[in-house]
Design a protein around this motif. Structure first.
Motif, mmCIF file in Angstrom:
data_model
loop_
_atom_site.group_PDB
_atom_site.id
_atom_site.type_symbol
_atom_site.label_atom_id
_atom_site.label_comp_id
_atom_site.label_asym_id
_atom_site.label_seq_id
_atom_site.Cartn_x
_atom_site.Cartn_y
_atom_site.Cartn_z
ATOM 1 N N LEU A 75 -23.319 1.051 -47.438
ATOM 2 C CA LEU A 75 -22.580 0.110 -46.601
ATOM 3 C C LEU A 75 -21.238 -0.231 -47.269
ATOM 4 O O LEU A 75 -20.210 -0.302 -46.601
ATOM 5 C CB LEU A 75 -23.385 -1.158 -46.331
ATOM 6 C CG LEU A 75 -22.716 -2.156 -45.392
ATOM 7 C CD1 LEU A 75 -22.349 -1.513 -44.058
ATOM 8 C CD2 LEU A 75 -23.610 -3.358 -45.173
ATOM 9 N N GLY A 76 -21.252 -0.403 -48.590
ATOM 10 C CA GLY A 76 -20.009 -0.649 -49.318
ATOM 11 C C GLY A 76 -19.041 0.513 -49.199
ATOM 12 O O GLY A 76 -17.825 0.322 -49.083
ATOM 13 N N LEU A 77 -19.568 1.717 -49.215
ATOM 14 C CA LEU A 77 -18.735 2.910 -49.043
ATOM 15 C C LEU A 77 -18.080 2.904 -47.658
ATOM 16 O O LEU A 77 -16.880 3.177 -47.523
ATOM 17 C CB LEU A 77 -19.592 4.166 -49.228
ATOM 18 C CG LEU A 77 -18.887 5.505 -49.194
ATOM 19 C CD1 LEU A 77 -17.853 5.611 -50.302
ATOM 20 C CD2 LEU A 77 -19.903 6.629 -49.333
ATOM 21 N N GLY A 78 -18.854 2.566 -46.646
ATOM 22 C CA GLY A 78 -18.296 2.462 -45.291
ATOM 23 C C GLY A 78 -17.251 1.363 -45.193
ATOM 24 O O GLY A 78 -16.205 1.528 -44.567
ATOM 25 N N ILE A 79 -17.516 0.248 -45.839
ATOM 26 C CA ILE A 79 -16.558 -0.855 -45.836
ATOM 27 C C ILE A 79 -15.274 -0.460 -46.554
ATOM 28 O O ILE A 79 -14.178 -0.822 -46.133
ATOM 29 C CB ILE A 79 -17.195 -2.117 -46.451
ATOM 30 C CG1 ILE A 79 -18.225 -2.686 -45.475
ATOM 31 C CG2 ILE A 79 -16.142 -3.159 -46.806
ATOM 32 C CD1 ILE A 79 -19.061 -3.799 -46.028
ATOM 33 N N LYS B 54 -16.963 -11.777 -47.237
ATOM 34 C CA LYS B 54 -17.858 -12.936 -47.205
ATOM 35 C C LYS B 54 -19.170 -12.537 -46.535
ATOM 36 O O LYS B 54 -19.217 -11.636 -45.713
ATOM 37 C CB LYS B 54 -17.230 -14.066 -46.394
ATOM 38 C CG LYS B 54 -15.943 -14.593 -46.943
ATOM 39 C CD LYS B 54 -16.140 -15.983 -47.363
ATOM 40 C CE LYS B 54 -14.824 -16.549 -47.855
ATOM 41 N NZ LYS B 54 -15.023 -17.529 -48.841
ATOM 42 N N ARG B 55 -20.194 -13.265 -46.874
ATOM 43 C CA ARG B 55 -21.461 -13.063 -46.164
ATOM 44 C C ARG B 55 -21.769 -14.315 -45.361
ATOM 45 O O ARG B 55 -21.381 -15.417 -45.716
ATOM 46 C CB ARG B 55 -22.590 -12.702 -47.102
ATOM 47 C CG ARG B 55 -22.934 -13.700 -48.145
ATOM 48 C CD ARG B 55 -24.139 -13.170 -48.911
ATOM 49 N NE ARG B 55 -24.216 -13.753 -50.224
ATOM 50 C CZ ARG B 55 -25.152 -13.442 -51.086
ATOM 51 N NH1 ARG B 55 -26.063 -12.561 -50.775
ATOM 52 N NH2 ARG B 55 -25.173 -14.003 -52.256
ATOM 53 N N THR B 56 -22.436 -14.098 -44.267
ATOM 54 C CA THR B 56 -22.769 -15.204 -43.386
ATOM 55 C C THR B 56 -24.246 -15.143 -43.045
ATOM 56 O O THR B 56 -24.844 -14.069 -43.043
ATOM 57 C CB THR B 56 -21.929 -15.164 -42.098
ATOM 58 O OG1 THR B 56 -22.245 -16.293 -41.298
ATOM 59 C CG2 THR B 56 -22.193 -13.919 -41.300
ATOM 60 N N GLN B 57 -24.812 -16.278 -42.772
ATOM 61 C CA GLN B 57 -26.187 -16.310 -42.303
ATOM 62 C C GLN B 57 -26.137 -16.311 -40.787
ATOM 63 O O GLN B 57 -25.745 -17.285 -40.160
ATOM 64 C CB GLN B 57 -26.909 -17.543 -42.825
ATOM 65 C CG GLN B 57 -27.146 -17.495 -44.314
ATOM 66 C CD GLN B 57 -27.953 -18.668 -44.810
ATOM 67 O OE1 GLN B 57 -28.074 -19.677 -44.138
ATOM 68 N NE2 GLN B 57 -28.497 -18.529 -46.002
ATOM 69 N N THR B 58 -26.502 -15.192 -40.219
ATOM 70 C CA THR B 58 -26.366 -15.013 -38.780
ATOM 71 C C THR B 58 -27.499 -15.647 -37.992
ATOM 72 O O THR B 58 -27.324 -16.008 -36.849
ATOM 73 C CB THR B 58 -26.303 -13.515 -38.428
ATOM 74 O OG1 THR B 58 -27.448 -12.872 -38.991
ATOM 75 C CG2 THR B 58 -25.043 -12.902 -38.973
ATOM 76 N N ILE C 66 -19.900 -10.095 -43.402
ATOM 77 C CA ILE C 66 -21.122 -9.290 -43.363
ATOM 78 C C ILE C 66 -22.305 -10.216 -43.105
ATOM 79 O O ILE C 66 -22.415 -11.273 -43.717
ATOM 80 C CB ILE C 66 -21.349 -8.561 -44.706
ATOM 81 C CG1 ILE C 66 -20.139 -7.745 -45.105
ATOM 82 C CG2 ILE C 66 -22.602 -7.720 -44.665
ATOM 83 C CD1 ILE C 66 -19.871 -6.571 -44.221
ATOM 84 N N GLY C 67 -23.188 -9.806 -42.221
ATOM 85 C CA GLY C 67 -24.374 -10.598 -41.948
ATOM 86 C C GLY C 67 -25.571 -9.706 -41.703
ATOM 87 O O GLY C 67 -25.453 -8.492 -41.593
ATOM 88 N N GLY C 68 -26.715 -10.300 -41.628
ATOM 89 C CA GLY C 68 -27.940 -9.556 -41.354
ATOM 90 C C GLY C 68 -29.051 -9.989 -42.284
ATOM 91 O O GLY C 68 -28.846 -10.756 -43.224
ATOM 92 N N ASP C 69 -30.237 -9.476 -42.008
ATOM 93 C CA ASP C 69 -31.409 -9.892 -42.771
ATOM 94 C C ASP C 69 -31.299 -9.556 -44.254
ATOM 95 O O ASP C 69 -31.661 -10.356 -45.107
ATOM 96 C CB ASP C 69 -32.681 -9.267 -42.188
ATOM 97 C CG ASP C 69 -33.032 -9.844 -40.826
ATOM 98 O OD1 ASP C 69 -32.561 -10.951 -40.521
ATOM 99 O OD2 ASP C 69 -33.776 -9.189 -40.073
#
Length: 94
Positions: free
Chosen positions: A11-15, A63-67, A29-32
């Motif tokens: 995922l970091g590579l894609g980002i 940033k990460r978010t709690q979705t 970025i969000g998700g379980d």
């Protein structure tokens, strides 16, 4: 743990590709996996840093978010509302 790290790496590579192409100032970025696992997010950041152009990576804030469990439902509802307001606006302008 290896599978989580590998998923974070890819995922970091894609980002990093998104950073190199679009030069965004913010990526959310969000998700379980993001919600429950620091190892995943840390690996994602490391991979994005290693594969992005250094100058561009310094200008992006990841940033990460709690979705939450209903994020998809909220997104779909907002899409419907957005389309509704667009059609109303077009009628008013015409």
């Amino acid at each position: 743990m290896d599978a989580v790290k590998k998923a974070g790496f890819y995922l970091g590579l894609g980002i990093s590709n998104l950073i190199n192409i679009f030069n965004p100032s913010l990526i959310v970025i969000g998700g379980d996996l993001i919600d429950i696992n620091d190892l995943f997010f840390d690996e994602l950041l490391l991979s994005a840093k290693n594969y992005s152009l250094q100058e561009l990576f310094q200008n992006v804030n990841i940033k990460r978010t709690q979705t939450g469990k209903d994020a998809i439902t909220k997104g779909a509802a907002l899409l419907v509302l957005d389309n509704l307001f667009d059609s109303i606006q077009k009628e008013v302008i015409s």
